[in-house]
Motif scaffolding. Structure first.
Motif, short mmCIF file in Angstrom:
data_model
loop_
_atom_site.label_atom_id
_atom_site.label_comp_id
_atom_site.label_asym_id
_atom_site.label_seq_id
_atom_site.Cartn_x
_atom_site.Cartn_y
_atom_site.Cartn_z
N ASP A 59 0.85 -1.19 0.00
CA ASP A 59 0.00 0.00 0.00
C ASP A 59 0.89 1.24 0.00
O ASP A 59 1.40 1.64 1.04
N PRO A 60 1.11 1.85 -1.17
CA PRO A 60 2.01 3.01 -1.24
C PRO A 60 1.61 4.18 -0.35
O PRO A 60 2.45 5.00 0.00
N ALA A 61 0.32 4.25 0.01
CA ALA A 61 -0.15 5.38 0.81
C ALA A 61 -0.21 5.05 2.30
O ALA A 61 -0.71 5.85 3.10
N HIS A 62 0.30 3.91 2.70
CA HIS A 62 0.23 3.49 4.10
C HIS A 62 0.97 4.48 4.99
O HIS A 62 2.17 4.71 4.81
N PRO A 63 0.29 5.10 5.98
CA PRO A 63 0.97 6.07 6.85
C PRO A 63 1.85 5.35 7.87
O PRO A 63 1.47 4.32 8.43
N VAL A 64 2.99 5.90 8.15
CA VAL A 64 3.92 5.32 9.13
C VAL A 64 3.62 5.90 10.51
O VAL A 64 3.53 7.11 10.68
N SER A 65 3.45 5.02 11.48
CA SER A 65 3.18 5.44 12.85
C SER A 65 4.45 5.35 13.68
O SER A 65 5.18 4.36 13.61
N ILE A 66 4.71 6.38 14.47
CA ILE A 66 5.88 6.35 15.36
C ILE A 66 5.46 6.18 16.82
O ILE A 66 6.31 6.12 17.71
N THR A 67 4.15 6.06 17.06
CA THR A 67 3.66 5.95 18.43
C THR A 67 2.97 4.62 18.71
O THR A 67 2.83 4.23 19.86
N GLY A 68 2.51 3.93 17.68
CA GLY A 68 1.79 2.68 17.88
C GLY A 68 2.72 1.51 18.14
O GLY A 68 3.91 1.66 18.39
N ASP A 69 2.13 0.31 18.10
CA ASP A 69 2.92 -0.90 18.28
C ASP A 69 3.92 -1.04 17.14
O ASP A 69 3.61 -0.76 15.98
N MET A 70 5.10 -1.50 17.48
CA MET A 70 6.14 -1.69 16.48
C MET A 70 6.18 -3.16 16.03
O MET A 70 5.87 -4.06 16.81
N PRO A 71 6.55 -3.40 14.78
CA PRO A 71 6.75 -4.78 14.34
C PRO A 71 7.91 -5.41 15.11
O PRO A 71 8.74 -4.70 15.68
N ARG A 72 7.96 -6.73 15.11
CA ARG A 72 9.01 -7.41 15.86
C ARG A 72 10.06 -7.98 14.91
O ARG A 72 9.74 -8.65 13.94
N PHE A 73 11.31 -7.70 15.25
CA PHE A 73 12.45 -8.25 14.52
C PHE A 73 13.46 -8.72 15.56
O PHE A 73 13.75 -8.00 16.52
N THR A 74 13.97 -9.91 15.36
CA THR A 74 14.89 -10.45 16.34
C THR A 74 16.17 -9.63 16.46
O THR A 74 16.82 -9.63 17.51
N GLU A 75 16.50 -8.91 15.40
CA GLU A 75 17.76 -8.15 15.41
C GLU A 75 17.67 -6.86 16.23
O GLU A 75 18.72 -6.35 16.66
N TYR A 76 16.47 -6.33 16.44
CA TYR A 76 16.34 -5.03 17.10
C TYR A 76 15.18 -5.02 18.09
O TYR A 76 14.18 -5.72 17.90
N GLY A 77 15.34 -4.19 19.13
CA GLY A 77 14.30 -4.03 20.12
C GLY A 77 13.30 -2.95 19.73
O GLY A 77 13.43 -2.29 18.69
N GLU A 78 12.30 -2.75 20.59
CA GLU A 78 11.22 -1.81 20.28
C GLU A 78 11.74 -0.40 20.10
O GLU A 78 11.32 0.32 19.18
N GLY A 79 12.67 0.04 20.96
CA GLY A 79 13.17 1.40 20.84
C GLY A 79 13.90 1.63 19.53
O GLY A 79 13.76 2.69 18.89
N GLN A 80 14.67 0.64 19.11
CA GLN A 80 15.37 0.76 17.83
C GLN A 80 14.39 0.78 16.65
O GLN A 80 14.57 1.54 15.70
N LEU A 81 13.34 -0.05 16.74
CA LEU A 81 12.33 -0.03 15.68
C LEU A 81 11.57 1.29 15.66
O LEU A 81 11.18 1.78 14.59
N ARG A 82 11.40 1.92 16.81
CA ARG A 82 10.73 3.22 16.84
C ARG A 82 11.62 4.28 16.17
O ARG A 82 11.13 5.16 15.47
N ASN A 83 12.91 4.17 16.38
CA ASN A 83 13.82 5.07 15.67
C ASN A 83 13.75 4.83 14.16
O ASN A 83 13.79 5.78 13.37
N ALA A 84 13.64 3.57 13.78
CA ALA A 84 13.49 3.25 12.36
C ALA A 84 12.22 3.87 11.81
O ALA A 84 12.20 4.41 10.69
N ALA A 85 11.14 3.82 12.60
CA ALA A 85 9.88 4.41 12.17
C ALA A 85 10.02 5.92 11.97
O ALA A 85 9.44 6.50 11.03
#
Length: 391
Positions: A59-85
């Motif tokens: 979905d090219p128009a999908h808005p990126v959220s920096i406050t909601g739940d973050m996806p899970r990746f084994t390589e990074y924690g929630e705070g790092q994923l929030r920085n990615a967001a």
């Protein structure tokens, strides 16, 4: 269509360590071509090989959220994923194409592991919110920016540092088509210019998870279009379909269990074959047939054996792509760095073939043998470069 297994004669398994040694030898001889020559010397043990987020809608128009739940990746924690967001959202707000988000993420992954770093040599940074302490000169933040990029407070603000990165990145000529490591280095001027590429695969998966499959998009007439990367059109993931058309003979079907790739029919000599992603050419030669003959300049036939004129390319993450049955000697040579979408040869019918087509394979873990082969159709579809025109 061909009845070959798509694997060259007398092949043997080349594991990652062997590939690294071979490339080191080749690239030592090619030292005069500059920093890009060492592109993959440090990238062969890159991110995990289980692919991007399978089945994710685009979905090219999908808005990126920096406050909601973050996806899970084994390589990074929630705070790092929030920085990615934050990095992705800044790019989205600036209307930078998604390819730029992948480049920015991969850069921050290398520079700071997606942590907002203070610096022990910059006392003022220690008084600001931070997620670790570095000591590289006077560098700060997600992108390890030095004083010329802004004040201490600015460089410790993730949204500011992301914006400054994008502002400089979009000034790099032809940045959307150039190798990620080249673009990142032009912005960062790092002491380790070849280190960014190993993060491209994981950065693409994170962009997909945060932004609705955005790594599968390609820019066409100023619009982000899903699953349309082909030829010189490169998806944000860094991949493109090598030739247009649909799959005629599939991967390891019931009647062809040793067919380790797919066949895509295309007109002989007039159809260009494009590198599916940026990489280093491992092999470019005539594959001997079952009788040991190397007569690839003539059309082959079913049962002849061999790939004919073929090319193998090693990509970041240990992926290898193979292109068989070219009409003439390939346009590339072993050791050469090729960009995604670069023309490497023309469709033909050399080797074990019953008509003009491209036999295309994808291998994982740096393994050129049949053991490393995977189905290219879902692999390429997940990267926004479908081989069969379907999503």
């Amino acid at each position: 269509m061909t009845r070959d297994a798509g694997s060259p004669g007398r092949r043997r398994k080349l594991r990652v360590g062997v590939l690294a040694a071979a490339l080191t030898t080749i690239l030592t001889l090619l030292c005069c071509v500059g920093g890009a020559a060492a592109f993959f010397l440090t990238e062969l043990a890159g991110d995990e090989k289980d692919g991007m987020t399978a089945g994710l809608a685009c979905d090219p128009a999908h808005p990126v959220s920096i406050t909601g739940d973050m996806p899970r990746f084994t390589e990074y924690g929630e705070g790092q994923l929030r920085n990615a967001a934050i990095i992705v959202k800044v790019g989205q707000d600036m209307k930078v194409p998604a390819r730029g988000w992948v480049i920015a993420l991969a850069t921050a992954m290398q520079e700071s592991a997606l942590r907002n770093l203070a610096n022990s040599t910059v006392p003022a940074s220690l008084a600001l919110p931070h997620e670790g302490v570095g000591s590289d000169h006077d560098s700060l933040g997600l992108f390890q920016q030095r004083p010329g990029w802004g004040s201490v407070e600015q460089r410790m603000t993730p949204s500011y540092t992301a914006r400054k990165f994008y502002e400089k990145m979009v000034k790099v000529p032809d940045w959307e088509r150039r190798p990620l490591t080249v673009v990142a280095q032009r912005v960062q001027v790092s002491a380790f210019p070849d280190a960014y590429a190993k993060h491209e695969e994981l950065a693409s998966r994170i962009v997909d998870a945060l932004a609705g499959g955005a790594a599968r998009t390609v820019q066409i007439a100023g619009r982000a279009v899903c699953d349309a990367a082909s030829g010189s059109r490169i998806a944000a993931s860094g991949w493109t379909a090598p030739v247009p058309g649909g799959v005629g003979s599939g991967f390891r079907t019931a009647d062809r269990p040793s067919h380790h790739g797919v066949d895509i029919a295309a007109p002989k000599r007039v159809t260009q074959i494009h590198a599916a992603s940026t990489g280093r050419v491992l092999v470019a030669r005539c594959d001997p047939d079952h009788s040991g003959r190397r007569d690839c300049d003539v059309d082959g036939y079913p049962g002849k054996g061999g790939c004919g004129w073929f090319v193998d390319i090693l990509h970041a993450g240990g992926y290898i792509t193979r292109y068989c049955h070219m009409v003439d000697r390939p346009l590339v040579v072993p050791g050469q760095l090729v960009q995604a979408g670069e023309v490497i040869g023309l469709v033909g019918s050399s080797g074990n073939s019953s008509g003009p087509h491209l036999h295309f394979e994808v291998h994982i873990d740096g393994d050129r043998s049949s053991r490393g082969a995977i189905n290219p159709v879902p692999f390429m579809r997940d990267r926004g470069a479908p081989l069969d025109g379907t999503t």
